[in-house]
Enzyme design. Sequence first.
Site, PDB file in Angstrom:
ATOM      1  N   HIS A  46       0.834  -1.197   0.000  1.00 15.33           N
ATOM      2  CA  HIS A  46       0.000   0.000   0.000  1.00 15.33           C
ATOM      3  C   HIS A  46       0.873   1.254   0.000  1.00 15.33           C
ATOM      4  CE1 HIS A  46      -3.072   2.683   2.263  1.00 15.33           C
ATOM      5  NE2 HIS A  46      -3.183   2.832   0.947  1.00 15.33           N
ATOM      6  N   ASP A  75       6.436   5.433 -21.854  1.00 18.13           N
ATOM      7  CA  ASP A  75       6.504   5.225 -23.300  1.00 18.13           C
ATOM      8  C   ASP A  75       7.936   4.914 -23.723  1.00 18.13           C
ATOM      9  OD1 ASP A  75       7.913   7.720 -23.540  1.00 18.13           O
ATOM     10  OD2 ASP A  75       6.019   8.795 -23.759  1.00 18.13           O
ATOM     11  N   ASP A  81      -4.976   3.606  -4.894  1.00 23.50           N
ATOM     12  CA  ASP A  81      -5.060   4.071  -3.508  1.00 23.50           C
ATOM     13  C   ASP A  81      -6.200   5.084  -3.346  1.00 23.50           C
ATOM     14  OD1 ASP A  81      -4.614   4.922  -0.898  1.00 23.50           O
ATOM     15  OD2 ASP A  81      -2.451   5.093  -1.155  1.00 23.50           O
ATOM     16  N   MET A 112       2.091  12.608 -17.014  1.00 27.55           N
ATOM     17  CA  MET A 112       3.125  13.611 -17.255  1.00 27.55           C
ATOM     18  C   MET A 112       2.529  14.752 -18.069  1.00 27.55           C
ATOM     19  SD  MET A 112       6.711  13.448 -19.390  1.00 27.55           S
ATOM     20  CE  MET A 112       7.561  12.271 -18.370  1.00 27.55           C
ATOM     21  N   TYR A 157       9.794  12.720 -13.422  1.00 20.69           N
ATOM     22  CA  TYR A 157      11.020  11.916 -13.367  1.00 20.69           C
ATOM     23  C   TYR A 157      11.385  11.610 -11.913  1.00 20.69           C
ATOM     24  CZ  TYR A 157      12.064  13.049 -18.314  1.00 20.69           C
ATOM     25  OH  TYR A 157      12.027  13.180 -19.667  1.00 20.69           O
ATOM     26  N   TYR A 163       4.307  11.552 -24.352  1.00 19.76           N
ATOM     27  CA  TYR A 163       3.589  11.743 -23.089  1.00 19.76           C
ATOM     28  C   TYR A 163       2.704  10.549 -22.720  1.00 19.76           C
ATOM     29  CZ  TYR A 163       5.497  16.376 -23.449  1.00 19.76           C
ATOM     30  OH  TYR A 163       6.380  17.427 -23.547  1.00 19.76           O
TER      31      TYR A 163
END
Length: 151
Positions: A22, A30, A69, A79, A118, A136
Amino acid sequence: MLKGIHPLLNADVLYALRAMGHGDDLVIVDTNFPADSVARQTRLGKLLRIDNTTAAEAAAAILSVYPLDTFVDDAAARMEIVDKPKEVPPVQKEVQKVIDKAEGKSWPMISIERYAFYERAKQAYCVIQTGERRFYGCFAFRKGVIPPDAG
């Protein structure tokens, strides 16, 4: 092949999904993402792959067994496009539909600036690179819990 397990989920990916707890993040990326160098900095320490598939196909396979979650607002993230943070390209719209279907409700992704993404990826449990060639096609999913009474 296993009954009830999506065929895109190979042994390495299944191991990582099962090992995560958890609050752990996984990142789907990509083909242009610096996946190997970032993956070496994750908890797992190596790159996982689901080749020859789109980000949406990989997300659908993963979310077929992976709970998001419900305790946080950033369990699903994408992104951002550089200099266009509000723009949502088709690849991200496709993954949004996958998330909504898997969760059975609207579950909007938050957006994360490229370099912040990142950094989140480096802190993740693992990075899974897909065959997604569109720009993206990068997403982060935080693992939730499965209640004791769930089937």
